[in-house]
Design a protein around this motif. Sequence first.
Motif, PDB file in Angstrom:
ATOM      1  N   THR A 102       0.803  -1.214   0.000  1.00 27.73           N
ATOM      2  CA  THR A 102       0.000   0.000   0.000  1.00 27.73           C
ATOM      3  C   THR A 102       0.841   1.270   0.000  1.00 27.73           C
ATOM      4  OG1 THR A 102      -0.129  -0.038   2.414  1.00 27.73           O
ATOM      5  CG2 THR A 102      -1.906  -1.148   1.185  1.00 27.73           C
ATOM      6  N   HIS A 103       2.151   1.127   0.265  1.00 27.56           N
ATOM      7  CA  HIS A 103       3.055   2.281   0.317  1.00 27.56           C
ATOM      8  C   HIS A 103       4.371   1.938  -0.376  1.00 27.56           C
ATOM      9  CE1 HIS A 103       0.187   3.327   3.425  1.00 27.56           C
ATOM     10  NE2 HIS A 103       0.643   4.570   3.371  1.00 27.56           N
ATOM     11  N   CYS A 104       5.026   2.950  -0.926  1.00 25.81           N
ATOM     12  CA  CYS A 104       6.335   2.760  -1.550  1.00 25.81           C
ATOM     13  C   CYS A 104       7.388   2.551  -0.458  1.00 25.81           C
ATOM     14  CB  CYS A 104       6.682   3.963  -2.424  1.00 25.81           C
ATOM     15  SG  CYS A 104       7.268   5.405  -1.505  1.00 25.81           S
ATOM     16  N   PRO A 105       8.608   2.168  -0.812  1.00 26.19           N
ATOM     17  CA  PRO A 105       9.654   1.958   0.199  1.00 26.19           C
ATOM     18  C   PRO A 105       9.943   3.198   1.055  1.00 26.19           C
ATOM     19  CG  PRO A 105      10.313   0.941  -1.846  1.00 26.19           C
ATOM     20  CD  PRO A 105       9.060   1.725  -2.134  1.00 26.19           C
ATOM     21  N   SER A 106       9.656   4.396   0.523  1.00 28.58           N
ATOM     22  CA  SER A 106       9.876   5.616   1.299  1.00 28.58           C
ATOM     23  C   SER A 106       8.684   5.978   2.187  1.00 28.58           C
ATOM     24  CB  SER A 106      10.180   6.801   0.372  1.00 28.58           C
ATOM     25  OG  SER A 106      11.373   6.559  -0.335  1.00 28.58           O
ATOM     26  N   GLY A 107       7.609   5.223   2.091  1.00 26.30           N
ATOM     27  CA  GLY A 107       6.447   5.454   2.945  1.00 26.30           C
ATOM     28  C   GLY A 107       5.313   6.239   2.324  1.00 26.30           C
ATOM     29  N   HIS A 108       5.449   6.651   1.067  1.00 26.66           N
ATOM     30  CA  HIS A 108       4.366   7.390   0.397  1.00 26.66           C
ATOM     31  C   HIS A 108       3.261   6.405   0.000  1.00 26.66           C
ATOM     32  CE1 HIS A 108       8.076   9.794  -0.709  1.00 26.66           C
ATOM     33  NE2 HIS A 108       7.389  10.604   0.089  1.00 26.66           N
ATOM     34  N   PRO A 109       2.010   6.836   0.081  1.00 25.45           N
ATOM     35  CA  PRO A 109       0.911   5.918  -0.253  1.00 25.45           C
ATOM     36  C   PRO A 109       0.820   5.648  -1.759  1.00 25.45           C
ATOM     37  CG  PRO A 109       0.050   8.103   0.181  1.00 25.45           C
ATOM     38  CD  PRO A 109       1.523   8.149   0.499  1.00 25.45           C
ATOM     39  N   TYR A 110       0.466   4.408  -2.076  1.00 21.95           N
ATOM     40  CA  TYR A 110       0.127   4.071  -3.460  1.00 21.95           C
ATOM     41  C   TYR A 110      -1.367   4.354  -3.603  1.00 21.95           C
ATOM     42  CZ  TYR A 110       4.534   1.643  -4.530  1.00 21.95           C
ATOM     43  OH  TYR A 110       5.844   1.342  -4.788  1.00 21.95           O
ATOM     44  N   HIS A 117       1.043   4.261 -13.066  1.00 26.30           N
ATOM     45  CA  HIS A 117       0.986   2.871 -13.539  1.00 26.30           C
ATOM     46  C   HIS A 117       1.705   2.769 -14.878  1.00 26.30           C
ATOM     47  CE1 HIS A 117      -1.751   1.513 -10.402  1.00 26.30           C
ATOM     48  NE2 HIS A 117      -2.297   2.719 -10.502  1.00 26.30           N
ATOM     49  N   ARG A 118       2.767   1.970 -14.906  1.00 31.62           N
ATOM     50  CA  ARG A 118       3.557   1.786 -16.124  1.00 31.62           C
ATOM     51  C   ARG A 118       2.765   1.002 -17.163  1.00 31.62           C
ATOM     52  NH1 ARG A 118       7.962  -1.150 -13.449  1.00 31.62           N
ATOM     53  NH2 ARG A 118       7.759  -0.106 -11.474  1.00 31.62           N
ATOM     54  N   PRO A 119       2.891   1.366 -18.439  1.00 32.26           N
ATOM     55  CA  PRO A 119       2.157   0.660 -19.503  1.00 32.26           C
ATOM     56  C   PRO A 119       2.441  -0.843 -19.549  1.00 32.26           C
ATOM     57  CG  PRO A 119       3.136   2.667 -20.360  1.00 32.26           C
ATOM     58  CD  PRO A 119       3.660   2.494 -18.967  1.00 32.26           C
ATOM     59  N   ALA A 120       3.660  -1.249 -19.251  1.00 28.72           N
ATOM     60  CA  ALA A 120       4.023  -2.670 -19.316  1.00 28.72           C
ATOM     61  C   ALA A 120       3.723  -3.396 -18.009  1.00 28.72           C
ATOM     62  CB  ALA A 120       5.503  -2.814 -19.658  1.00 28.72           C
ATOM     63  N   GLY A 121       3.110  -2.700 -17.056  1.00 29.80           N
ATOM     64  CA  GLY A 121       2.823  -3.299 -15.759  1.00 29.80           C
ATOM     65  C   GLY A 121       3.722  -2.717 -14.698  1.00 29.80           C
ATOM     66  N   GLY A 122       3.279  -2.760 -13.488  1.00 30.94           N
ATOM     67  CA  GLY A 122       4.035  -2.191 -12.382  1.00 30.94           C
ATOM     68  C   GLY A 122       3.591  -0.776 -12.098  1.00 30.94           C
ATOM     69  N   ARG A 123       4.160  -0.203 -11.055  1.00 32.88           N
ATOM     70  CA  ARG A 123       3.781   1.147 -10.661  1.00 32.88           C
ATOM     71  C   ARG A 123       4.960   1.858 -10.021  1.00 32.88           C
ATOM     72  NH1 ARG A 123      -0.050  -0.771  -5.619  1.00 32.88           N
ATOM     73  NH2 ARG A 123       1.582  -1.983  -4.624  1.00 32.88           N
ATOM     74  N   ASP A 124       4.898   3.169 -10.022  1.00 32.21           N
ATOM     75  CA  ASP A 124       5.932   4.006  -9.425  1.00 32.21           C
ATOM     76  C   ASP A 124       5.274   5.063  -8.555  1.00 32.21           C
ATOM     77  OD1 ASP A 124       8.331   2.919 -10.651  1.00 32.21           O
ATOM     78  OD2 ASP A 124       7.585   3.768 -12.527  1.00 32.21           O
ATOM     79  N   CYS A 125       6.018   5.480  -7.543  1.00 31.07           N
ATOM     80  CA  CYS A 125       5.581   6.543  -6.639  1.00 31.07           C
ATOM     81  C   CYS A 125       5.901   7.891  -7.293  1.00 31.07           C
ATOM     82  CB  CYS A 125       6.307   6.390  -5.307  1.00 31.07           C
ATOM     83  SG  CYS A 125       6.051   7.764  -4.178  1.00 31.07           S
ATOM     84  N   ARG A 126       4.900   8.734  -7.482  1.00 33.55           N
ATOM     85  CA  ARG A 126       5.108  10.046  -8.099  1.00 33.55           C
ATOM     86  C   ARG A 126       5.983  10.947  -7.218  1.00 33.55           C
ATOM     87  NH1 ARG A 126       1.779  10.899 -12.569  1.00 33.55           N
ATOM     88  NH2 ARG A 126      -0.006   9.485 -12.700  1.00 33.55           N
ATOM     89  N   ALA A 127       5.778  10.898  -5.894  1.00 34.39           N
ATOM     90  CA  ALA A 127       6.573  11.745  -4.987  1.00 34.39           C
ATOM     91  C   ALA A 127       8.037  11.385  -5.068  1.00 34.39           C
ATOM     92  CB  ALA A 127       6.057  11.596  -3.558  1.00 34.39           C
ATOM     93  N   CYS A 128       8.362  10.107  -5.094  1.00 37.42           N
ATOM     94  CA  CYS A 128       9.768   9.684  -5.194  1.00 37.42           C
ATOM     95  C   CYS A 128      10.341  10.033  -6.549  1.00 37.42           C
ATOM     96  CB  CYS A 128       9.889   8.182  -4.932  1.00 37.42           C
ATOM     97  SG  CYS A 128       9.608   7.732  -3.205  1.00 37.42           S
ATOM     98  N   SER A 129       9.549   9.910  -7.606  1.00 38.31           N
ATOM     99  CA  SER A 129      10.021  10.262  -8.944  1.00 38.31           C
ATOM    100  C   SER A 129      10.328  11.749  -9.034  1.00 38.31           C
ATOM    101  CB  SER A 129       8.972   9.895  -9.999  1.00 38.31           C
ATOM    102  OG  SER A 129       8.803   8.501 -10.059  1.00 38.31           O
ATOM    103  N   ARG A 130       9.473  12.601  -8.436  1.00 40.39           N
ATOM    104  CA  ARG A 130       9.732  14.050  -8.423  1.00 40.39           C
ATOM    105  C   ARG A 130      11.008  14.348  -7.653  1.00 40.39           C
ATOM    106  NH1 ARG A 130       4.045  14.378  -7.912  1.00 40.39           N
ATOM    107  NH2 ARG A 130       4.211  14.415  -5.633  1.00 40.39           N
ATOM    108  N   ARG A 131      11.195  13.697  -6.524  1.00 42.97           N
ATOM    109  CA  ARG A 131      12.389  13.927  -5.702  1.00 42.97           C
ATOM    110  C   ARG A 131      13.658  13.512  -6.449  1.00 42.97           C
ATOM    111  NH1 ARG A 131      12.032  10.759  -0.577  1.00 42.97           N
ATOM    112  NH2 ARG A 131      13.101   9.189  -1.798  1.00 42.97           N
ATOM    113  N   LYS A 132      13.609  12.408  -7.172  1.00 39.34           N
ATOM    114  CA  LYS A 132      14.780  11.946  -7.953  1.00 39.34           C
ATOM    115  C   LYS A 132      15.108  12.932  -9.076  1.00 39.34           C
ATOM    116  CE  LYS A 132      14.024   7.063  -7.103  1.00 39.34           C
ATOM    117  NZ  LYS A 132      13.484   5.814  -7.655  1.00 39.34           N
ATOM    118  N   ARG A 133      14.073  13.444  -9.756  1.00 39.81           N
ATOM    119  CA  ARG A 133      14.297  14.412 -10.840  1.00 39.81           C
ATOM    120  C   ARG A 133      14.897  15.709 -10.309  1.00 39.81           C
ATOM    121  NH1 ARG A 133       9.318  12.505 -12.824  1.00 39.81           N
ATOM    122  NH2 ARG A 133       8.251  14.308 -11.915  1.00 39.81           N
ATOM    123  N   ALA A 134      14.467  16.135  -9.126  1.00 37.14           N
ATOM    124  CA  ALA A 134      14.962  17.384  -8.538  1.00 37.14           C
ATOM    125  C   ALA A 134      16.403  17.272  -8.055  1.00 37.14           C
ATOM    126  CB  ALA A 134      14.069  17.816  -7.380  1.00 37.14           C
ATOM    127  N   ALA A 135      16.820  16.078  -7.713  1.00 36.87           N
ATOM    128  CA  ALA A 135      18.173  15.885  -7.145  1.00 36.87           C
ATOM    129  C   ALA A 135      19.267  15.966  -8.190  1.00 36.87           C
ATOM    130  CB  ALA A 135      18.263  14.545  -6.468  1.00 36.87           C
TER     131      ALA A 135
END
Length: 135
Positions: A102-110, A117-135
Motif C-alpha cells: 500500500t506504500h512505496c519503500p519511502s512510505g508514500h501511499p500508493y 501505472h507503467r504501460p508494461a505493468g508495475g507502478r511508481d511513486c510520483r513523490a519519489c520520482s519528483r524527488r529523484k528528478r529534482a536531485a
Amino acid sequence: MNTTNRTLDWFFRGIASAPSFTACWIWGGRPTRDGYGTFGKATRAHRRAYELAVGPIPKGLVIDHLCETRLCVNPLHLRATTQRHNVLRSVRTMPNVNAGKTHCPSGHPYDEANTYHRPAGGRDCRACSRRKRAA
C-alpha cells in the motif's frame, strides 16, 4: 471403443492418486521442469483434464489450479482465468506480493494521486520520482 473413450481411459490411467472426488488427483507421469504433468508429447495434463471435463479453454485464458498443486488434474480444482488473475491469486509470486503493498519503500501511499501505472505493468511513486528528478 470410440476415440473419446480411449482418450478418457488413457487419461485416467495417468492419475497416480485420486483418494476422493474432492481431493487433488495427482498426475503420475514425470513432471516438467516447472512441475506440471504432461499428457502425450506436449499437452499439459491439467489443461487436458479441463478440456475433457468442461470443454475447450477459451482463447486468451489459462488454467488456474485453485488448490495450488501443479500436478493436480481434478477438474473441480481447475478454473479458466486470465494470466493476470492467475498470478495475482497465487500467494507465492512476487507480482502478488508487490500488488499487496500500500506504500512505496519511502512510505508514500500508493493511491490514485501518487501512483503512476507503467504501460508494461508495475507502478511508481510520483513523490519519489519528483524527488529523484529534482536531485
